[in-house]
Design an enzyme around this catalytic site. Structure first.
Site, PDB file in Angstrom:
ATOM      1  N   HIS A   3       2.705  -2.304  -4.364  1.00  0.00           N
ATOM      2  CA  HIS A   3       2.002  -2.010  -5.619  1.00  0.00           C
ATOM      3  C   HIS A   3       2.693  -0.901  -6.405  1.00  0.00           C
ATOM      4  CE1 HIS A   3      -0.334   1.189  -3.326  1.00  0.00           C
ATOM      5  NE2 HIS A   3      -0.194   1.805  -4.481  1.00  0.00           N
ATOM      6  N   ASP A  32       1.501  -5.404   1.205  1.00  0.00           N
ATOM      7  CA  ASP A  32       1.710  -4.330   0.233  1.00  0.00           C
ATOM      8  C   ASP A  32       2.885  -3.443   0.626  1.00  0.00           C
ATOM      9  OD1 ASP A  32       1.256  -2.947  -2.111  1.00  0.00           O
ATOM     10  OD2 ASP A  32      -0.121  -1.524  -1.180  1.00  0.00           O
ATOM     11  N   GLY A  92       0.251   8.654  -6.450  1.00  0.00           N
ATOM     12  CA  GLY A  92       1.619   9.154  -6.328  1.00  0.00           C
ATOM     13  C   GLY A  92       2.063   9.245  -4.886  1.00  0.00           C
ATOM     14  N   ASN A  93       1.078   9.379  -3.953  1.00  0.00           N
ATOM     15  CA  ASN A  93       1.395   9.353  -2.519  1.00  0.00           C
ATOM     16  C   ASN A  93       1.656   7.937  -2.015  1.00  0.00           C
ATOM     17  OD1 ASN A  93      -0.523  12.120  -2.287  1.00  0.00           O
ATOM     18  ND2 ASN A  93       1.185  12.008  -0.851  1.00  0.00           N
ATOM     19  N   SER A  94       1.277   6.934  -2.793  1.00  0.00           N
ATOM     20  CA  SER A  94       1.427   5.551  -2.345  1.00  0.00           C
ATOM     21  C   SER A  94       2.863   5.274  -1.922  1.00  0.00           C
ATOM     22  CB  SER A  94       1.047   4.586  -3.467  1.00  0.00           C
ATOM     23  OG  SER A  94      -0.323   4.646  -3.734  1.00  0.00           O
ATOM     24  N   LEU A 130      -1.233 -22.567   7.908  1.00  0.00           N
ATOM     25  CA  LEU A 130      -2.009 -23.699   8.407  1.00  0.00           C
ATOM     26  C   LEU A 130      -3.174 -24.054   7.495  1.00  0.00           C
ATOM     27  CD1 LEU A 130      -2.188 -23.048  12.268  1.00  0.00           C
ATOM     28  CD2 LEU A 130      -0.955 -24.869  11.085  1.00  0.00           C
ATOM     29  N   GLY A 131      -3.615 -23.109   6.664  1.00  0.00           N
ATOM     30  CA  GLY A 131      -4.713 -23.408   5.750  1.00  0.00           C
ATOM     31  C   GLY A 131      -6.076 -23.281   6.378  1.00  0.00           C
TER      32      GLY A 131
END
Length: 716
Positions: A106, A136, A230-232, A281-282
C-alpha cells in the site's frame, strides 16, 4: 524517568525482570525483593537494569537502523474521469547486498516513481521489483551500481515463529514523513486475525484498496510499539536486532505487523518472479468449532465454475485432508494456515481432497467420507489495470475474473468505466456514459480488453474535430446500449477577454451602514479609495481615504457588500479618455475633482495561459496587477506559475504557484512566447536537468527540474 516509573510499576505488581541470553525474562514475585528494595534478585539494582535494557535496545537498533530507508512515491490516481498525480510516503528495509528494499504494497501502490532516503541521508531513485497485494508486501530495488549496493548494510531476518507474548519489540520507520525513529513495545498477540465480530467466526476480507483483498494468509503480530502514518513498511525488530515483522497497520495504541517468516518468503518470490505464484481452488473455509465435527475445516463458499466446484465440492462439505495430509481448523486463527497451504499447491497438478458430506437428516457423526480430485488454477489478480482516456472524458479499468464474478458479468471482455469527467464528451454523449458501464464495442470492432481499447484510442487521437461522432456500445446492468461520443480535447487555456473599457485607476471598498457611521459619514455612502495605482490617470488626483460619493452627479449608494462593483460598472459605461467629475469626501469636506479615464488593464482571470504537459504545470502572462501586488518594478519580466500538479516534474523540482519564472536554462523569459520556445528546446534536447530561476516574493531562487524522459506518452 520513563523507565524508572515502568520498572517501579512492575515491582509493585509483584514482578521484576532479569537479563538472560537473548533478552529479558520475567521472575515470579516469590523470588523478587520487596518493593522497597532497590536491588533485584539477580543482584542488579534498578539503575543497572535500566542501563542494561538501554544498551540492549541500542545494540538491536544499530543492527537494523543503517538498513532503514524512507520512501517517497509519486502516484497516479484516478477520480472524476481524470488521471491525476499524488504522493505517498512510507518506510522500508534493505534486505540484501543487491539493494532490494522490503516495504508494504500500500506504500508502492499506483506508483509512478520511487525515491528512497538511506541511512547516510543519500536520496536514491528505485525501481519496483514486484508487489503482492494479498499480503500487502512489495519489493523495490535501489538504482545503485553493484559495488555500492554491496556496501549497504542489510538487516537480518529473525524467526517470527519464536516470538512470544510479552517479548520486547522495536518499531522503526519514518512516522509522518519525519526522519527515522524507533519506538519500544511488547508483543500482545502472535497470531492476530480479524473475525466478523460478536457471534461470528468468519474471517473478514480486508481491503486496503476497493476490490483488492489482503491478509488472506496472514496472522499478524499485534504489538504496542507506537507506529503512525509513514511507519508503514518499516521493520518490527526483536532485541537481538533481527527483523521479525513488517509493520502494516496501527492505531489506538495497537500495531499489526506481517510476520517475517511470511514476509521473507514473499520477498524471495517477488525478487525471483516479480510476483508470487499461487494456486486457486475457489473455496473459502470456516472453523468447525460450532459444527459438531471433531476434525476438518468447514467449506463456507464455493465459486461457481472454479476448480473446487468442477471437482464436485459443495458448500457445507468438511475438508479433512489435502493429498492425504489431515486438515483441522478449530479456530479462526488456523484458517490462514490452511489457505496458505492450498495456495502453495502446484498449478495444474491434480490434488486429492478428503471430504465429509453431511447427511441433512443425521448428525455430524453420520457424515459420508469421500474424496475428490481438483486441478488448481493460477491465482489471478483481484483488480485490473486502469487508464485515462482524456479526449473521451472517462477512465477505464481492465476486468479481471474476480471483478466479473463480483459484478455478475458474462465474462471479462470489455473495459469497465470507472469515472466520467463532468462536462466531458462521455457525459455529453447521447445517451451519456456512467461509472459502472462496460464498454464492449467501438465503431465496427470489439474493444477486447484495456490494452485493445488503448490501442484503438491512440489511432483515433488525430481525428479531425468535424468528423462524425464515434459509435460506442456498452452494457449497463445487463442492458445493451448504443451511444454517440464526439471526442475533443479539454477547453483551451486562454479565457475570453473583455473589450477595453474605461478605467479609473483605483481600488476601492464600499462604505455603508455601520462602517459609514463609524467613519462619521452617515450621509455620505460611497466608495473609499484603498489604492491609487501608479502611472494611472488618477495618480495625483485621488488619494487613499477619499470616499467617492458620485460620478458625474450620479449618486453612488452601496447598500451591501454585493454592491462592491457598482463604481466600476459606472465608470466602464463611460468613454476611454473622457474626463469625469467625481464628488468625494476628503478630510471631512465635500470636493469635486475631474479625472481623465484610462483603459482597463488585464487581470489575472483574463491573462493568456499555457500548460506544459510534460512537466505538468501551468503558467500565465504577467499582469499589471501582479506587479502592483508584489511591488515589482515595470522592468520585471517573466511568466507567473499558476498551477503545479502534485507529483509532476515541476512539483518535484520545487516550483510553486505564485513563482515568477525569469530564466530557463540560459534563456531569459520575458513572456509566454519565450517560455514556449525555452520549453520546446528542453523537450527537444530531453535535458536531464533543467535550471529554472524564479522570483518568489522578494527573493530569487534557483530550482532544478529533473525529468525522467520515457517513451512519448499521450498527453491531455
Amino acid at each position: 524517568m520513563i523507565f524508572m516509573r515502568f520498572f517501579w510499576l512492575l515491582l509493585m505488581l509483584g514482578w521484576t525482570m532479569w537479563l538472560v541470553p537473548g533478552g529479558w525474562a520475567p521472575l515470579r514475585a516469590d523470588t523478587a525483593p520487596t518493593p522497597s528494595s532497590t536491588t533485584a534478585a539477580n543482584g542488579l539494582d534498578e539503575a543497572s537494569m535500566r542501563d542494561a535494557l538501554r544498551r540492549t535496545i541500542a545494540t538491536a537498533r544499530d543492527r537494523v537502523f543503517p538498513a532503514l530507508v524512507s520512501i517517497e512515491v509519486v502516484t497516479v490516481e484516478y477520480g472524476g474521469g481524470r488521471e491525476f498525480k499524488g504522493g505517498s510516503t512510507g518506510s522500508g528495509t534493505v534486505i540484501d547486498d543487491r539493494g532490494h528494499v522490503l516495504t508494504n504494497q500500500h506504500v508502492t501502490r499506483n506508483g509512478r516513481s520511487y525515491t528512497c532516503t538511506l541511512g547516510d541521508k543519500r536520496r536514491v531513485e528505485a525501481d519496483l521489483v514486484g508487489e503482492d497485494p494479498l499480503t500487502d508486501l512489495a519489493v523495490l530495488r535501489l538504482r545503485l551500481p553493484p559495488e555500492e549496493a554491496a556496501a549497504l548494510v542489510a538487516a537480518p531476518f529473525g524467526d517470527s515463529g519464536a516470538l512470544q507474548i510479552g517479548d520486547y519489540v522495536l518499531a522503526m520507520g519514518s512516522p509522518f514523513s519525519l526522519s527515522r525513529s524507533v519506538s519500544l513495545g511488547i508483543v500482545s498477540n502472535t497470531e492476530r486475525v480479524f473475525a466478523g465480530g460478536f457471534g461470528s467466526d468468519d474471517l473478514q476480507e480486508m481491503e486496503l484498496e476497493s476490490g483488492q483483498r489482503t491478509g488472506l494468509f496472514t496472522r499478524w503480530i499485534q504489538h504496542d510499539a507506537l507506529i503512525n502514518p509513514g511507519n508503514s513498511g518499516g521493520p518490527l525488530v526483536n532485541l537481538a536486532g533481527e527483523v521479525v515483522g513488517v509493520n502494516e497497520l496501527g492505531g489506538s495504541a495497537m500495531g499489526f505487523a506481517i510476520p517475517s517468516n511470511l514476509s521473507q518468503r514473499v520477498a524471495a518470490d517477488l525478487i525471483a518472479h516479480g510476483a508470487v505464484p499461487r494456486s486457486w481452488l475457489g473455496l473459502t473455509l470456516r472453523p468447525i468449532e460450532r459444527t459438531g465435527y471433531d476434525r476438518g475445516a468447514l467449506i463456507a463458499s464455493v465459486v461457481d465454475g472454479g476448480p473446487a466446484a468442477a471437482a464436485g465440492v459443495e458448500v457445507g462439505d468438511v475438508l479433512t485432508a489435502i493429498d492425504g495430509e489431515p486438515v483441522t481448523v478449530r479456530f479462526p486463527e488456523e484458517v490462514p494456515l490452511v489457505l496458505d497451504r492450498l495456495a502453495q499447491l502446484a498449478v495444474d497438478a491434480p490434488v486429492t481432497l478428503g471430504l465429509l458430506r453431511p447427511d441433512p437428516s443425521a448428525d455430524a457423526a453420520a457424515a459420508e467420507p469421500r474424496s475428490v480430485t481438483a486441478t488448481p488454477q493460477p491465482w489471478a489478480d483481484d483488480i485490473g489495470a486502469r487508464a485515462a482516456f482524456h479526449a473521451w472524458g472517462f477512465t477505464g479499468q481492465a476486468i479481471t475474473d474476480k471483478m466479473a464474478r463480483d459484478r455478475r458479468l458474462d465474462g471479462n471482455d470489455g473495459v469497465l468505466i470507472t469515472g466520467v469527467r463532468a462536462g466531458g464528451p462521455a457525459q455529453q454523449a447521447e445517451p451519456s456514459l456512467r461509472a459502472g458501464d462496460v464498454l464492449y464495442r467501438l465503431e465496427d470492432g470489439d474493444v477486447g480488453d484495456l490494452d485493445g481499447l488503448i490501442a484503438r484510442y491512440e489511432t483515433l487521437l488525430d481525428r479531425a474535430d468535424d468528423e462524425p461522432p464515434l459509435l460506442l456500445a456498452f452494457d449497463r446492468r445487463g442492458r445493451r446500449h448504443l451511444t454517440l461520443l464526439q471526442p475533443r480535447r479539454e477547453a483551451g487555456d486562454d479565457p475570453p477577454r473583455e473589450l477595453p473599457k474605461a478605467w479609473l485607476g483605483v481600488a476601492t471598498q464600499p462604505v455603508w451602514g455601520a462602517l459609514a457611521e463609524r467613519l462619521g459619514v452617515d450621509d455620505a455612502r460611497g466608495f473609499r479609495v484603498t489604492r491609487v495605482y501608479p502611472d494611472s490617470a488618477a495618480a495625483g488626483q485621488l488619494q487613499v481615504g477619499d470616499i467617492i460619493t458620485a460620478v458625474d452627479d450620479v449618486a453612488l449608494e452601496p447598500a451591501s457588500a454585493q454592491d462592491a462593483g457598482l463604481l466600476g460598472r459606472q465608470i466602464r459605461g463611460l468613454d476611454i479618455g473622457a474626463e469625469t467629475a467625481l464628488t468625494l469626501l476628503r478630510d471631512g469636506a465635500i470636493q469635486t475633482v475631474t479625472v481623465p479615464l484610462g483603459r482597463t488593464r488585464i487581470a489575472a482571470d483574463e491573462a493568456r495561459r499555457h500548460r506544459d504537459p510534460d512537466f505538468e504545470f501551468a503558467v500565465r502572462e504577467l499582469t499589471f496587477f501582479d506587479r502592483d501586488e508584489n511591488r515589482w518594478s515595470p522592468d520585471v519580466r517573466g511568466v507567473m506559475v499558476e498551477q503545479v500538479e502534485s507529483g509532476g516534474w515541476a512539483s518535484l523540482g520545487g516550483l510553486r504557484p505564485g513563482d515568477l519564472i525569469q530564466r530557463i536554462g540560459g534563456e531569459p523569459i520575458t513572456g509566454l512566447r519565450s517560455f514556449r520556445r525555452a520549453m520546446a528546446d528542453v523537450r527537444s534536447a530531453r535535458a536531464a536537468r533543467v535550471a529554472v530561476v524564479v522570483l518568489r516574493g522578494a527573493r530569487t531562487h534557483d530550482q532544478y527540474l529533473e525529468p525522467e524522459w520515457g517513451p512519448r506518452d499521450e498527453r491531455p
